[in-house]
Design an enzyme around this catalytic site. Structure first.
Site, mmCIF file in Angstrom:
data_model
loop_
_atom_site.group_PDB
_atom_site.id
_atom_site.type_symbol
_atom_site.label_atom_id
_atom_site.label_comp_id
_atom_site.label_asym_id
_atom_site.label_seq_id
_atom_site.Cartn_x
_atom_site.Cartn_y
_atom_site.Cartn_z
ATOM 1 N N PRO A 1 0.834 -1.217 0.000
ATOM 2 C CA PRO A 1 0.000 0.000 0.000
ATOM 3 C C PRO A 1 0.864 1.260 0.000
ATOM 4 O O PRO A 1 1.305 1.735 1.045
ATOM 5 C CB PRO A 1 -0.812 -0.136 1.293
ATOM 6 C CG PRO A 1 0.048 -0.972 2.190
ATOM 7 C CD PRO A 1 0.809 -1.909 1.308
ATOM 8 N N ASP B 1 5.559 2.438 2.508
ATOM 9 C CA ASP B 1 4.699 1.273 2.712
ATOM 10 C C ASP B 1 3.872 1.575 3.969
ATOM 11 O O ASP B 1 4.403 1.620 5.074
ATOM 12 C CB ASP B 1 5.561 0.022 2.913
ATOM 13 C CG ASP B 1 4.737 -1.244 3.133
ATOM 14 O OD1 ASP B 1 3.520 -1.143 3.396
ATOM 15 O OD2 ASP B 1 5.317 -2.344 3.049
ATOM 16 N N HIS B 2 2.553 1.782 3.787
ATOM 17 C CA HIS B 2 1.720 2.238 4.907
ATOM 18 C C HIS B 2 1.620 1.202 6.020
ATOM 19 O O HIS B 2 1.198 1.522 7.128
ATOM 20 C CB HIS B 2 0.321 2.601 4.397
ATOM 21 C CG HIS B 2 -0.281 3.786 5.091
ATOM 22 N ND1 HIS B 2 -0.145 4.005 6.443
ATOM 23 C CD2 HIS B 2 -1.000 4.832 4.621
ATOM 24 C CE1 HIS B 2 -0.770 5.110 6.777
ATOM 25 N NE2 HIS B 2 -1.301 5.645 5.682
ATOM 26 N N ARG B 3 2.010 -0.036 5.753
ATOM 27 C CA ARG B 3 2.004 -1.047 6.811
ATOM 28 C C ARG B 3 3.136 -0.817 7.802
ATOM 29 O O ARG B 3 3.091 -1.299 8.952
ATOM 30 C CB ARG B 3 2.138 -2.448 6.203
ATOM 31 C CG ARG B 3 1.004 -2.838 5.265
ATOM 32 C CD ARG B 3 1.314 -4.123 4.519
ATOM 33 N NE ARG B 3 2.527 -3.991 3.690
ATOM 34 C CZ ARG B 3 3.004 -4.969 2.935
ATOM 35 N NH1 ARG B 3 2.381 -6.151 2.899
ATOM 36 N NH2 ARG B 3 4.088 -4.783 2.207
ATOM 37 N N VAL B 4 4.172 -0.083 7.356
ATOM 38 C CA VAL B 4 5.364 0.136 8.177
ATOM 39 C C VAL B 4 5.510 1.597 8.573
ATOM 40 O O VAL B 4 5.805 1.919 9.726
ATOM 41 C CB VAL B 4 6.629 -0.333 7.411
ATOM 42 C CG1 VAL B 4 7.882 -0.061 8.232
ATOM 43 C CG2 VAL B 4 6.533 -1.804 7.049
#
Length: 430
Positions: free
Chosen positions: A230, A402-405
């Protein structure tokens, strides 16, 4: 005892490779660790060395052939051994059509395949009988990339050339005989009526080239990145004048070497990652891996696309050391001599298109890294210097996260730190 040698998997991501050049010929004695051939993989041109001792009894695939990993490429054994059974076994188990021995094709760098030739074959001066010719399943005449390149250079339509190789494959000697015998060459296509824009104008069909191993890997990884990571983007505009002044001072102290703006960007990136280690992270299998080292991947453009060699421990190195290492890695990249370990396990990437005049762009993240920094061109602007309006240099950088990180606030904090370092370069020394 004779044995079949398969094409080895020379890098962790290698699915197929192109035999660029055989270093040995049939009948040569082979020792363990002798160089057998050079193979173009998805990463670089790498050495294919022998794990066995004996004699190279048979080469099963010529230079220029693209094959899947483990495809039979040679037979090694004792001189004089009967290898007929192994030849049948290799023929039945090979993933690519059997090819003529490598002596039929001069060692050469693999060239992209030309556009498919017409399936019909005209009479030719080649020594092969017409009855032996058999086109590929898609109607093309079978020929190696080397032969196709030579045919393009000679202006020869391969549909007119008879093939004397296995299954009617056109080998180098067939093309040479055809040209020596005065074979016809391709004539320009006639202009389309009503569409000519001037004398000699012709409408040409699309030129189709086979994708290189590197290009195939780039395509696969970019699709994977955009589909599974993402992305979101943060852009910041900074005053580049202090960076320019710092570079001029550094280069004035150097004699035969120069540091670049990109070297300063890499150093600032590394220091900012050390100060905000939460950004120096990767998402892997539902876990966030916070890296304890700062290894910056640097995008380098090469003929086939893009590679990202890694500057290890960039936060611990000076700007001059980074400059030397980047130059060395870039030269290896351009000559396809990078080792797999020199391109693996980066923790953050930098991609700079400023030298091409690109002021702003968004780069695609290189999984499993958590972010990549896209660096734009220096541009002229107007600003206030010591209370006076003056000409200044500015630069935009865009961070793909990376929006997860990395969430928005963390990414913004990192960019603010990066900006502070480039606007106050002495801060990189603290």
């Amino acid at each position: 005892m004779a044995k079949i040698i398969g094409l080895p998997k020379l890098s962790p991501t290698m699915e197929e490779g192109t035999l660029v050049e055989w270093a040995k010929k049939e009948g040569d004695a082979i020792e363990v660790d002798d160089l057998l051939a050079e193979v173009e993989t998805d990463k670089a041109t790498m050495e294919f060395r022998s794990f066995d001792k004996g004699v190279l009894l048979k080469i099963l695939a010529p230079a220029g052939e693209t094959l899947a990993a483990d495809t039979p490429v040679a037979i090694i054994g004792e001189a004089g051994e009967d290898i007929s059974a192994l030849l049948e076994q290799a023929k039945g188990g090979a993933k690519a059509p059997a090819a003529e021995p490598a002596k039929e094709a001069a060692p050469a760098k693999a060239e992209p395949a030309a556009a498919p030739a017409a399936a019909s074959a005209a009479p030719s001066a080649a020594p092969a009988a017409a009855a032996s010719e058999s086109p590929a399943p898609d109607g093309r005449k079978m020929a190696s990339p080397l032969v196709r390149r030579l045919a393009r250079e000679e202006g020869v339509d391969l549909a007119e050339v008879g093939g004397s190789g296995p299954h009617g494959r056109i080998v180098k000697r067939d093309l040479e005989a055809f040209v020596a015998g005065g074979g016809s060459k391709q004539s320009p296509a006639a202009p389309v009526s009503g569409l000519s824009s001037g004398p000699g104008y012709e409408r040409l069909p699309a030129r189709v080239e086979k994708a290189s191993q590197m290009r195939k890997t780039i395509a696969r990884r970019l699709v994977e990145s955009k589909q599974t990571v993402p992305h979101f983007y943060l852009t910041i505009d900074l005053d580049a004048s202090p960076m320019i002044a710092a570079r001029e001072q550094m280069n004035a102290l150097l004699k035969d070497e120069k540091v670049s703006f990109n070297d300063l960007v890499i150093k600032a990136t590394a220091v900012a990652l050390r100060r905000l280690p939460e950004v120096n992270a990767s998402w892997m299998d539902g876990e966030i891996h916070f890296h304890q080292v700062v290894d910056v991947s640097v995008a380098v453009a090469v003929a086939d696309g893009l590679v990202t060699p890694v500057v290890r421990d960039a936060d611990r190195k000076g700007v001059l050391a980074i400059s030397r290492e980047v130059k060395e890695l870039a030269e290896k990249a351009r000559t396809k001599k990078l080792k797999p370990e020199e391109m693996m396990n980066g923790t953050f990437s930098v991609s700079n298109l400023g030298m091409y005049g690109i002021e702003e762009f968004g780069a695609v993240i290189n999984p499993p890294e958590g972010a990549i920094l896209a660096v734009g061109a220096l541009r002229d602007d107007v600003g206030v210097v010591n209370g006076q309006v003056a000409a200044v240099k500015r630069m935009k950088v865009t961070m793909s996260c990376d929006h997860r990180v990395v969430d928005g606030a963390l990414g913004a904090r990192w960019l603010a730190e990066f900006k502070k370092l480039l606007e106050n370069p002495m801060g990189m020394l603290l």
